[in-house]
Design a protein around this motif. Structure first.
Motif, PDB file in Angstrom:
ATOM      1  N   MET A 173       0.814  -1.214   0.000  1.00  0.00           N
ATOM      2  CA  MET A 173       0.000   0.000   0.000  1.00  0.00           C
ATOM      3  C   MET A 173       0.850   1.268   0.000  1.00  0.00           C
ATOM      4  O   MET A 173       0.375   2.339  -0.358  1.00  0.00           O
ATOM      5  N   GLY A 174       2.109   1.176   0.422  1.00  0.00           N
ATOM      6  CA  GLY A 174       2.991   2.338   0.342  1.00  0.00           C
ATOM      7  C   GLY A 174       3.344   2.971   1.672  1.00  0.00           C
ATOM      8  O   GLY A 174       3.716   4.142   1.721  1.00  0.00           O
ATOM      9  N   SER A 342      -7.099   7.023  22.831  1.00  0.00           N
ATOM     10  CA  SER A 342      -8.040   7.887  23.552  1.00  0.00           C
ATOM     11  C   SER A 342      -7.389   9.198  23.965  1.00  0.00           C
ATOM     12  O   SER A 342      -8.063  10.138  24.381  1.00  0.00           O
ATOM     13  N   HIS A 343      -6.055   9.274  23.846  1.00  0.00           N
ATOM     14  CA  HIS A 343      -5.314  10.506  24.117  1.00  0.00           C
ATOM     15  C   HIS A 343      -4.585  10.905  22.833  1.00  0.00           C
ATOM     16  O   HIS A 343      -3.420  10.536  22.629  1.00  0.00           O
ATOM     17  N   PRO A 344      -5.251  11.639  21.929  1.00  0.00           N
ATOM     18  CA  PRO A 344      -4.669  11.971  20.620  1.00  0.00           C
ATOM     19  C   PRO A 344      -3.319  12.667  20.701  1.00  0.00           C
ATOM     20  O   PRO A 344      -2.509  12.539  19.790  1.00  0.00           O
ATOM     21  N   LYS A 345      -3.084  13.410  21.774  1.00  0.00           N
ATOM     22  CA  LYS A 345      -1.785  14.072  21.926  1.00  0.00           C
ATOM     23  C   LYS A 345      -0.667  13.042  21.992  1.00  0.00           C
ATOM     24  O   LYS A 345       0.455  13.277  21.522  1.00  0.00           O
ATOM     25  N   ASN A 346      -0.984  11.882  22.574  1.00  0.00           N
ATOM     26  CA  ASN A 346       0.029  10.858  22.780  1.00  0.00           C
ATOM     27  C   ASN A 346       0.130   9.872  21.625  1.00  0.00           C
ATOM     28  O   ASN A 346       1.212   9.362  21.327  1.00  0.00           O
ATOM     29  N   CYS A 347      -0.995   9.559  20.991  1.00  0.00           N
ATOM     30  CA  CYS A 347      -1.016   8.461  20.026  1.00  0.00           C
ATOM     31  C   CYS A 347      -2.016   8.732  18.912  1.00  0.00           C
ATOM     32  O   CYS A 347      -3.156   9.130  19.176  1.00  0.00           O
ATOM     33  N   GLN A 348      -1.592   8.512  17.659  1.00  0.00           N
ATOM     34  CA  GLN A 348      -2.460   8.667  16.494  1.00  0.00           C
ATOM     35  C   GLN A 348      -2.214   7.505  15.539  1.00  0.00           C
ATOM     36  O   GLN A 348      -1.119   6.945  15.484  1.00  0.00           O
ATOM     37  N   THR A 349      -3.258   7.166  14.774  1.00  0.00           N
ATOM     38  CA  THR A 349      -3.148   6.086  13.789  1.00  0.00           C
ATOM     39  C   THR A 349      -3.620   6.570  12.430  1.00  0.00           C
ATOM     40  O   THR A 349      -4.678   7.184  12.314  1.00  0.00           O
ATOM     41  N   LEU A 350      -2.816   6.296  11.405  1.00  0.00           N
ATOM     42  CA  LEU A 350      -3.180   6.601  10.025  1.00  0.00           C
ATOM     43  C   LEU A 350      -3.358   5.284   9.288  1.00  0.00           C
ATOM     44  O   LEU A 350      -2.420   4.509   9.146  1.00  0.00           O
ATOM     45  N   GLN A 351      -4.586   5.017   8.833  1.00  0.00           N
ATOM     46  CA  GLN A 351      -4.823   3.848   7.992  1.00  0.00           C
ATOM     47  C   GLN A 351      -4.611   4.268   6.545  1.00  0.00           C
ATOM     48  O   GLN A 351      -5.329   5.115   6.022  1.00  0.00           O
ATOM     49  N   LEU A 352      -3.637   3.675   5.904  1.00  0.00           N
ATOM     50  CA  LEU A 352      -3.280   4.068   4.550  1.00  0.00           C
ATOM     51  C   LEU A 352      -4.138   3.305   3.552  1.00  0.00           C
ATOM     52  O   LEU A 352      -4.058   2.080   3.447  1.00  0.00           O
ATOM     53  N   ASN A 353      -4.967   4.039   2.843  1.00  0.00           N
ATOM     54  CA  ASN A 353      -5.831   3.438   1.833  1.00  0.00           C
ATOM     55  C   ASN A 353      -5.179   3.547   0.462  1.00  0.00           C
ATOM     56  O   ASN A 353      -4.098   4.103   0.308  1.00  0.00           O
ATOM     57  N   GLY A 354      -5.861   3.031  -0.551  1.00  0.00           N
ATOM     58  CA  GLY A 354      -5.294   2.988  -1.885  1.00  0.00           C
ATOM     59  C   GLY A 354      -5.246   4.352  -2.558  1.00  0.00           C
ATOM     60  O   GLY A 354      -5.826   5.328  -2.098  1.00  0.00           O
ATOM     61  N   LEU A 355      -4.519   4.384  -3.671  1.00  0.00           N
ATOM     62  CA  LEU A 355      -4.429   5.591  -4.469  1.00  0.00           C
ATOM     63  C   LEU A 355      -5.743   5.840  -5.195  1.00  0.00           C
ATOM     64  O   LEU A 355      -6.480   4.917  -5.511  1.00  0.00           O
ATOM     65  N   GLY A 356      -6.021   7.092  -5.452  1.00  0.00           N
ATOM     66  CA  GLY A 356      -7.174   7.439  -6.271  1.00  0.00           C
ATOM     67  C   GLY A 356      -6.747   7.514  -7.722  1.00  0.00           C
ATOM     68  O   GLY A 356      -6.046   6.644  -8.237  1.00  0.00           O
ATOM     69  N   GLU A 357      -7.140   8.579  -8.372  1.00  0.00           N
ATOM     70  CA  GLU A 357      -6.835   8.742  -9.785  1.00  0.00           C
ATOM     71  C   GLU A 357      -5.343   8.896 -10.061  1.00  0.00           C
ATOM     72  O   GLU A 357      -4.904   8.742 -11.197  1.00  0.00           O
ATOM     73  N   SER A 358      -4.557   9.207  -9.028  1.00  0.00           N
ATOM     74  CA  SER A 358      -3.109   9.317  -9.248  1.00  0.00           C
ATOM     75  C   SER A 358      -2.498   7.977  -9.635  1.00  0.00           C
ATOM     76  O   SER A 358      -1.379   7.922 -10.161  1.00  0.00           O
ATOM     77  N   ALA A 359      -3.252   6.868  -9.403  1.00  0.00           N
ATOM     78  CA  ALA A 359      -2.762   5.546  -9.804  1.00  0.00           C
ATOM     79  C   ALA A 359      -2.690   5.415 -11.322  1.00  0.00           C
ATOM     80  O   ALA A 359      -2.054   4.482 -11.845  1.00  0.00           O
ATOM     81  N   ARG A 360      -3.332   6.325 -12.040  1.00  0.00           N
ATOM     82  CA  ARG A 360      -3.281   6.283 -13.507  1.00  0.00           C
ATOM     83  C   ARG A 360      -1.849   6.380 -14.020  1.00  0.00           C
ATOM     84  O   ARG A 360      -1.538   5.920 -15.124  1.00  0.00           O
ATOM     85  N   GLU A 361      -0.987   6.990 -13.228  1.00  0.00           N
ATOM     86  CA  GLU A 361       0.417   7.099 -13.635  1.00  0.00           C
ATOM     87  C   GLU A 361       1.047   5.725 -13.818  1.00  0.00           C
ATOM     88  O   GLU A 361       1.927   5.536 -14.663  1.00  0.00           O
ATOM     89  N   ILE A 362       0.602   4.752 -13.022  1.00  0.00           N
ATOM     90  CA  ILE A 362       1.109   3.384 -13.149  1.00  0.00           C
ATOM     91  C   ILE A 362       0.763   2.838 -14.526  1.00  0.00           C
ATOM     92  O   ILE A 362       1.602   2.234 -15.214  1.00  0.00           O
ATOM     93  N   PHE A 363      -0.489   3.058 -14.957  1.00  0.00           N
ATOM     94  CA  PHE A 363      -0.927   2.534 -16.248  1.00  0.00           C
ATOM     95  C   PHE A 363      -0.202   3.220 -17.402  1.00  0.00           C
ATOM     96  O   PHE A 363       0.085   2.591 -18.417  1.00  0.00           O
ATOM     97  N   THR A 364       0.072   4.495 -17.220  1.00  0.00           N
ATOM     98  CA  THR A 364       0.826   5.216 -18.255  1.00  0.00           C
ATOM     99  C   THR A 364       2.226   4.646 -18.400  1.00  0.00           C
ATOM    100  O   THR A 364       2.717   4.411 -19.513  1.00  0.00           O
ATOM    101  N   GLU A 365       2.876   4.416 -17.250  1.00  0.00           N
ATOM    102  CA  GLU A 365       4.237   3.873 -17.289  1.00  0.00           C
ATOM    103  C   GLU A 365       4.267   2.462 -17.864  1.00  0.00           C
ATOM    104  O   GLU A 365       5.230   2.079 -18.540  1.00  0.00           O
ATOM    105  N   LYS A 366       3.218   1.664 -17.618  1.00  0.00           N
ATOM    106  CA  LYS A 366       3.159   0.296 -18.127  1.00  0.00           C
ATOM    107  C   LYS A 366       2.654   0.240 -19.565  1.00  0.00           C
ATOM    108  O   LYS A 366       2.658  -0.828 -20.181  1.00  0.00           O
TER     109      LYS A 366
END
Length: 504
Positions: A173-174, A342-366
């Motif tokens: 996912m990157g 529960s204490h955002p100052k201390n701990c945060q989580t980022l769930q990394l989702n997929g690329l949007g339309e920027s993934a088109r660059e992959i198809f261009t390169e391929k």
């Protein structure tokens, strides 16, 4: 032509217009332009994509055009500066700081001569102390796709002194690429930065010893590989490697793994020692492949025997008083994180989702054809950069780049994706496999308010399995009005049906 003076002028102009200084990509673009480097070459230097660098460059030229009152582009930038043997530019920048007007005058002398190294300039000015960086365990990333919002979120958390940050996502996912892209943008906030992979599941005591060896040398000056800097100092590779004689205490290259210590000391040589250094210096520690210290065939976030002290380590990093930051990269969320969030100052989580339309660059390169089908391919594979690269290569090889021929098949062709997905599914518990097989055989998202009768699980086991699968990011939550539904991605559903984990 003095690069240092050009960068100083550009920094002043950009700060006057935006309130921000040159970032590392803008600086690389200016340096590359003066040295007749292409955007593609600049992108490779900063581990980014050519399209992202091109977009940054476009905005940069617009800002400089307004500041210099002349149309500036990458193609004419050198010519504008070389207008005459010596061109004196007097810039007057008016800033509004706390309600007062402050005028800053800059004289820029640009001569017709080869670009000389900033190291040879006369009367060099002292520069701010650079952070010590050890990214020896970090892999090399050749491509980075646009993750502007995610980078902004991470920068804000770090600026807010968040102590523990988890970046979660399926393989490919990157997560690693995103963090490597983040480091040059926030490195000036830290005294030292260290990256360690847990791929070989090092015992906590060994990891702590390694970290302390690096942090204990923080007082050293003039590191051999300074990171990107401003003000004319020579630019170095953005990800310096270990050059300070620190040898990893944990065996590499497939050597036998020693059994972990069940209770490493929490004194100066253990966790207490790490915390002391995190208090005395602002440090960034990145731990990659955190999922390897968790047990397979159990619910998510359960540590392997002898590795439970990692949970204590994460908890104390989050709850202790210091200005440092620990970033965890993992396929699944450590079980302590939910409570710590529960204490955002201390701990945060980022769930990394997929690329949007920027993934088109992959198809261009391929070189894929039928751009009208690109969005469909992105949706099916949920924008996972690695998955899309693998599938694009297969489409080019087997179908001459025609996506419609690939999609003609009744079922998805997984190919090399099966091996990647197998790494995730071999970690599942028996109850999770049952739930995944049930979800994969549903035609649409379903509710979980009642346990399916065909599953040989108690209601408690069923809900625990669903929660664990959410922590592994293997099932998706869909909100439909006031109803919460669950489903699995098409690729994962196809893998389950192909491998027949359980017939439900």
């Amino acid at each position: 032509m003095d690069i240092a003076e050009v960068l100083t002028l550009a920094d002043d102009l950009i700060f006057a217009k935006t309130g921000k200084h040159l970032d590392y990509v803008q600086e690389a673009i200016l340096r590359g332009t003066l040295q007749d480097t292409t955007y593609t070459q600049i992108a490779q230097e900063v581990y980014s994509s050519p399209s992202h660098v091109r977009n940054v460059g476009s905005e940069l030229w617009k800002i400089l055009s307004k500041g210099l009152k002349k149309d500036i582009t990458k193609n004419n930038f050198r010519a504008v500066l070389e207008n005459g043997i010596v061109y004196n530019y007097q810039s007057t920048i008016v800033e509004h700081i706390t309600g007062e007007n402050i005028t800053v005058n800059k004289n820029l002398n640009v001569c017709r001569e080869k670009v000389r190294s900033p190291k040879t300039r006369q009367n060099p000015q002292p520069t701010a102390k650079q952070p010590r960086i050890d990214l020896d365990d970090a892999p090399e990333i050749s491509t980075f796709f646009d993750r502007t919002s995610e980078l902004t979120t991470l920068e804000n958390w770090i600026s807010s002194r968040t102590r523990l940050i988890s970046i979660l996502g399926l393989s490919g996912m990157g997560k690693t690429a995103l963090t490597l892209q983040l480091i040059p943008q926030i490195q000036q906030e830290f005294d030292c930065i260290i990256w360690r992979s847990l791929h070989n599941a090092p015992p906590l005591a060994s990891l702590q010893t390694d970290i302390i060896k690096f942090l204990s040398q923080q007082q050293e000056t003039n590191p051999p590989n300074p990171p990107l800097s401003r003000g004319g100092e020579e630019i170095q590779p953005p990800y310096p490697r270990r050059g300070e004689g620190i040898q990893p205490p944990y065996p590499r290259g497939g050597e036998e793994i020693q059994p972990p210590s069940l209770s490493p000391p929490l004194s100066k040589g253990g966790l207490g020692g790490v915390i002391d250094y995190l208090r005395s210096h602002r440090c960034l520690i990145v731990l990659d492949d955190v999922q390897t210290i968790f047990s397979s065939q159990q619910l998510a976030g359960n540590y392997q025997p002898g590795y439970e002290n990692y949970g204590t380590f994460f908890k104390q990093i989050s709850e202790s008083c210091h200005n440092s930051c620990l970033i965890l990269l993992s396929w699944e969320k450590p079980r302590e994180i939910a409570a710590l969030e529960s204490h955002p100052k201390n701990c945060q989580t980022l769930q990394l989702n997929g690329l949007g339309e920027s993934a088109r660059e992959i198809f261009t390169e391929k070189g894929l054809a039928e751009s009208e089908n690109w969005s469909k391919l992105i949706d099916i594979y949920r924008g996972n950069p690695l998955w899309l690269n693998i599938v694009s290569a297969a489409i080019q090889d087997l179908f001459s780049g025609k996506i419609s021929d690939f999609l003609f098949y009744d079922s998805l062709v997984l190919g090399d994706l099966e091996y990647l997905l197998h790494q995730h599914f071999q970690r599942l518990s028996d109850s999770e496999k049952q739930v995944m097989s049930w979800l994969a055989n549903q035609n649409k998202p379903v509710e979980i308010s009642k346990k399916p009768a065909l599953l040989e699980l108690s209601p408690s086991e069923f809900l625990k399995a669903v929660e664990s699968l959410r922590r592994r990011l293997l099932i998706e939550k869909v909100q439909k009005g006031d109803r919460t539904l669950f489903t699995v991605q098409p690729v994962i559903a196809e893998y389950i049906k192909t491998n027949i984990l359980y017939q439900c």
